[in-house]
Design an enzyme around this catalytic site. Structure first.
Site, PDB file in Angstrom:
ATOM      1  N   TRP A 135      39.977  39.721  29.602  1.00 50.65           N
ATOM      2  CA  TRP A 135      40.415  38.315  29.596  1.00 50.65           C
ATOM      3  C   TRP A 135      39.222  37.387  29.694  1.00 50.65           C
ATOM      4  O   TRP A 135      39.172  36.373  28.996  1.00 50.65           O
ATOM      5  CB  TRP A 135      41.424  38.046  30.710  1.00 50.65           C
ATOM      6  N   ASP A 194      40.652  31.271  35.734  1.00 51.07           N
ATOM      7  CA  ASP A 194      41.881  31.827  35.176  1.00 51.07           C
ATOM      8  C   ASP A 194      42.538  32.633  36.295  1.00 51.07           C
ATOM      9  O   ASP A 194      41.995  33.643  36.737  1.00 51.07           O
ATOM     10  CB  ASP A 194      41.518  32.727  33.981  1.00 51.07           C
ATOM     11  N   LYS A 251      53.194  36.268  34.872  1.00 52.72           N
ATOM     12  CA  LYS A 251      52.812  37.367  35.756  1.00 52.72           C
ATOM     13  C   LYS A 251      53.401  37.163  37.149  1.00 52.72           C
ATOM     14  O   LYS A 251      53.916  38.085  37.745  1.00 52.72           O
ATOM     15  CB  LYS A 251      51.284  37.476  35.870  1.00 52.72           C
TER      16      LYS A 251
HETATM   17  C1  LIG Z   1      47.968  37.846  30.824  1.00 49.96           C
HETATM   18  C2  LIG Z   1      46.697  37.165  31.037  1.00 49.96           C
HETATM   19  C3  LIG Z   1      46.203  36.212  30.133  1.00 49.96           C
HETATM   20  C4  LIG Z   1      46.894  35.875  28.843  1.00 49.96           C
HETATM   21  O1  LIG Z   1      47.950  35.023  29.065  1.00 49.96           O
HETATM   22  P1  LIG Z   1      48.806  34.413  27.862  1.00 49.96           P
HETATM   23  O2  LIG Z   1      49.704  33.474  28.595  1.00 49.96           O
HETATM   24  O3  LIG Z   1      49.516  35.564  27.211  1.00 49.96           O
HETATM   25  O4  LIG Z   1      47.878  33.739  26.934  1.00 49.96           O
HETATM   26  C5  LIG Z   1      44.995  35.599  30.418  1.00 49.96           C
HETATM   27  N1  LIG Z   1      44.311  35.892  31.531  1.00 49.96           N
HETATM   28  C6  LIG Z   1      44.756  36.800  32.425  1.00 49.96           C
HETATM   29  C7  LIG Z   1      43.943  37.090  33.649  1.00 49.96           C
HETATM   30  C8  LIG Z   1      45.959  37.468  32.203  1.00 49.96           C
HETATM   31  O5  LIG Z   1      46.399  38.374  33.084  1.00 49.96           O
END
Ligand SMILES: *Cc1c(COP(=O)(O)O)cnc(C)c1O
Length: 356
Positions: free
Chosen positions: A101, A168, A192
């Protein structure tokens, strides 16, 4: 009823699911579904306001300094939106590369300025969180991925930074206490730990916006979404509603301190079994182990399939590791209770009796 260990979209509290289902049929006794009413209606504005208020309260943040936004496009769109809005073409931003990511975030940010990779754990297969790197004070910001969903590593302490920190937090938002004053911008795809896919939470310090001199399409400008309180265009009403229900649940559960304690207990229970059970082994640095995504492998690779089969027969689903990491991954987000983790531990012990 299954025990849901999927990494994302992921488990949500049962009570939230039930209320969400009811609102799809009849929302607030309006005789209308939440899916068919205007985002400008009082009822929907109240949902957004309540979600926002609970977030301010949980994180203990100052409404004058920070804004809460509900955007679309996923966390993946924040990879470019952050850089586009915060990084001038002749300036540099620092990134800590702790997994796929963060690599994706780096790739997008490179489109907008100079990217300085301050540290990376790539060489060890992303099995640890780098420490002891310098964050130069001439950077526009530094970007961290707080929890690495795929590899199961997580920042347990935050670096001292002379520049704004952008993070993030898609896979560990609201899973523990957070010193929000250390961050100027955090973002998280809801799917998540917060709600269904379709909404991305962004919490941003107002003073860092509006400082770059490039032309940005309207929908990608933070100041526009701030000005219109996430309703410049039609926002993802239902995902925000379900997130609001989860936030209410979080508050009722005792807030972030209580959630942190519960998550630590759950993770400790599972890591203890991984370390004890002679058939399994953890594959990331012990100090950097994630409380959310617990990754482990079978010492004998031939056991992999039979373990997953045994898990399925006990109702435990979603345990196969990410295709790029292999092995197993038990995602034990906020909504997973200790009982669910205990069921998995019992399966691991049964497996030992059968195959050990
Ligand atoms: C799942 C995830 C993403 C991607 O998220 P989307 O909403 O599908 O773009 C980005 N960063 C992390 C840490 C993730 O777990």
């Amino acid at each position: 009823m299954k025990y849901n260990f999927f990494a994302g979209p992921a488990i949500l509290p049962q009570s939230v699911m039930k209320q969400a289902a009811e609102a799809v049929i009849d929302f607030n006794n309006m005789g209308l579904s939440i899916l068919e009413i205007s985002h400008r209606s009082k009822e929907v504005i109240d949902v957004f306001d309540e979600a926002e208020s609970i977030i301010y309260e949980l994180l203990n943040i100052d409404r004058d300094q920070y804004v809460v936004l509900f955007l679309s496009g996923g966390a993946s769109s924040q990879f470019f939106m952050t850089a586009m809005n915060l990084l001038n073409p002749n300036e540099s931003a620092g990134y800590v590369d702790t997994g796929s990511w963060s690599s994706k975030a780096i790739k997008e940010a490179k489109l907008f300025g100079n990217i300085n990779i301050l540290a990376s754990s790539k060489e060890t297969g992303y099995t640890h969180i780098p420490k002891n790197y310098e964050i130069p004070s001439n950077l526009s910001y530094v970007h961290l991925t707080s929890n690495n969903t795929i590899y199961g590593t997580q920042f347990q302490t935050w670096p001292e930074s002379p520049v704004p920190i952008v993070s993030d937090m898609s896979s560990d938002i609201f899973s523990r206490r957070l010193p929000m004053e250390k961050f100027d911008l955090i973002y998280a795809g809801a799917q998540k730990n917060l709600g269904p896919a379709g909404v991305t939470l962004v919490i941003i310090k107002k003073e860092i916006t509006g400082k770059v001199n490039r032309i940005i399409p309207t929908m990608l400008q933070y100041p526009i979404h701030i000005e219109h309180q996430s309703m410049y265009n039609t926002p993802p009403v239902f995902p925000v509603f379900v997130s609001m229900l989860t936030l209410r649940w979080l508050k009722k559960m005792g807030g972030l301190g209580a959630m942190e304690k519960r998550n630590q207990e759950k993770a400790a229970l599972l890591y203890r079994e991984i370390d004890r059970n002679p058939l399994f082994k953890g594959n990331v640095a012990v100090d950097d182990r994630s409380l959310m995504n617990v990754c482990f492998v079978a010492l004998n690779e031939a056991h992999e399939k039979s373990f997953l089969t045994l898990c399925e027969s006990a109702g435990c689903v979603g345990l196969k590791g990410h295709r790029s990491a292999g092995g197993f991954r038990a995602s034990i987000y906020n909504a997973m209770d200790k009982e669910g983790v205990q069921v998995l531990v019992d399966v691991m012990q049964d497996f030992e009796k059968k195959y050990g």
